[in-house]
Design an enzyme around this catalytic site. Structure first.
Site, short mmCIF file in Angstrom:
data_model
loop_
_atom_site.label_atom_id
_atom_site.label_comp_id
_atom_site.label_asym_id
_atom_site.label_seq_id
_atom_site.Cartn_x
_atom_site.Cartn_y
_atom_site.Cartn_z
N LYS A 49 0.81 -1.22 0.00
CA LYS A 49 0.00 0.00 0.00
C LYS A 49 0.85 1.27 0.00
CE LYS A 49 -3.47 -2.73 -0.12
NZ LYS A 49 -2.92 -4.01 0.34
N TYR A 263 -12.30 -14.86 2.91
CA TYR A 263 -11.29 -13.82 3.12
C TYR A 263 -10.77 -13.87 4.56
CZ TYR A 263 -9.18 -9.26 3.86
OH TYR A 263 -8.30 -8.27 4.19
N TYR A 289 -3.03 -12.63 2.55
CA TYR A 289 -2.75 -12.32 1.14
C TYR A 289 -1.54 -13.10 0.61
CZ TYR A 289 -5.74 -8.20 1.80
OH TYR A 289 -6.79 -7.35 2.07
#
Ligand code: PLP
Length: 333
Positions: A49, A263, A289
């Site tokens: 990010k 998730y 992830y």
């Protein structure tokens, strides 16, 4: 393609290293595997990010914002990096946290990324799974405006065209490293979630003149949904950066078979991958992830789907801070 036309604030340590993982390659008996160390972007334990936030925060400051508003899961790496960047730039940070995971443990709710959000002094607001976050963030923005502030909204994962510019930059950086290291790379593998990383990378690689295939490993949505999301954002990003049409629909591939129950829910193959990389290469990956994306890459190698490849690159998007939140669910032997 000119990234220099966009407002940008330096937040990341760039370029990140591109390193071989010889012990992993030997263990799997597959291709040479390199790792692109975007876990080493440097901001508050790093991660993908930060590259995006260079452009999002650049635009926020250009617009005179004094308060950043964003959204993520309780263990969001995006929120943690945004909260840190806001501190560095002297901005307030309003965070909408989504309770996206079933039956969260105390560690999940209090350790890892969310602990760091609290250390950075972000104002955390909690919401149920499935909340309409566009509306909820607009509500927070009007609250900020009413109080005399100037809000700037960063969408989840900073995955709009502005944020994705960070990964256009990463794609170009990779092409330069391949040429400097005289590497003939056959495939790139990355986790794909809110889509900005995958989309930006595709624009950077294709816009940089390379046909190199990119495999996304999905972490939340079904394949058709994920690929459409990435493709749409790639088209918007390509238009923004002045390379319209550089990415074709069939450039975008997302394999969503490694999500498991959902998730942020641990899987056996993620657990195996995290321990394998730690114990063979001294590298930390995350449960949500990069660990699931690695599990996908390992399965592709074992099942012969990378037999055509001599050299592959795994994009390490970071997230190791999240390991602490999963301490009581990981199996360690
Ligand atoms: C956010 C994130 C991703 C996914 O990137 P997107 O741009 O949201 O698709 C992958 N890995 C980690 C560690 C992340 O925090």
């Amino acid at each position: 393609m000119q990234l220099s036309q966009f407002p940008r604030i330096a937040l990341a340590h760039l370029p990140t290293p591109l390193e071989p993982m010889p012990r992993l390659s030997e263990h799997l008996g597959g291709p040479q595997i390199y790792v692109k160390r975007d876990d080493c972007t440097g901001l508050a334990t790093g991660g993908n990010k930060t590259r995006k936030l260079e452009f999002s925060m650049g635009e926020a400051l250009q617009e005179g914002a004094d308060t950043i508003i964003t959204v993520g899961a309780v263990q969001s790496n995006h929120v943690r990096q945004t909260a840190a960047a806001a501190c560095k730039l002297g901005l307030k940070c309003e965070v909408l946290l989504e309770h996206r995971v079933q039956h969260p443990s105390d560690l999940y709710k209090n350790s890892g990324n969310v602990l760091l959000d609290r250390i950075f002094g972000a104002n955390l607001r909690e919401y149920d799974k499935g909340t309409d976050f566009d509306a909820a963030m607009a509500d927070v923005a009007s609250e900020v405006t009413t109080a005399g502030g100037t809000p700037y909204i960063i969408p989840g994962g900073a995955s709009n065209a502005v944020g994705a510019l960070g990964y256009v930059g990463c794609g170009l950086e990779l092409l330069q490293q391949f040429s400097e290291q005289a590497l003939a790379v056959d495939h790139i593998v990355t986790a794909t979630g809110s889509a900005g990383t995958h989309a930006g990378l595709a624009v950077g690689i294709r816009g940089g003149g390379s046909k190199l295939p990119i495999l996304g490993i999905g972490v939340n949505a079904a394949q058709d949904v994920q690929e459409e999301r990435v493709y749409k954002l790639a088209c918007e990003t390509a238009d923004l950066v002045g390379a319209p049409g550089s990415v074709a629909r069939d450039d975008i591939i997302a394999d969503c078979n490694y999500i498991g129950p959902g998730y942020g829910e641990p899987t056996e193959s993620m657990n195996e991958a995290v321990l394998m990389l730690a114990r063979l290469e001294g590298l930390l990956f995350d449960p949500v992830y990069s660990g699931k994306a690695l599990a996908g890459m390992i399965d592709y190698i074992r099942s012969g789907r990378f037999d055509h490849a001599k050299t592959i690159v795994f994009l390490h998007t970071g997230g190791a801070a999240g390991l602490f939140a999963y301490a009581d669910t990981l199996k360690l032997d």
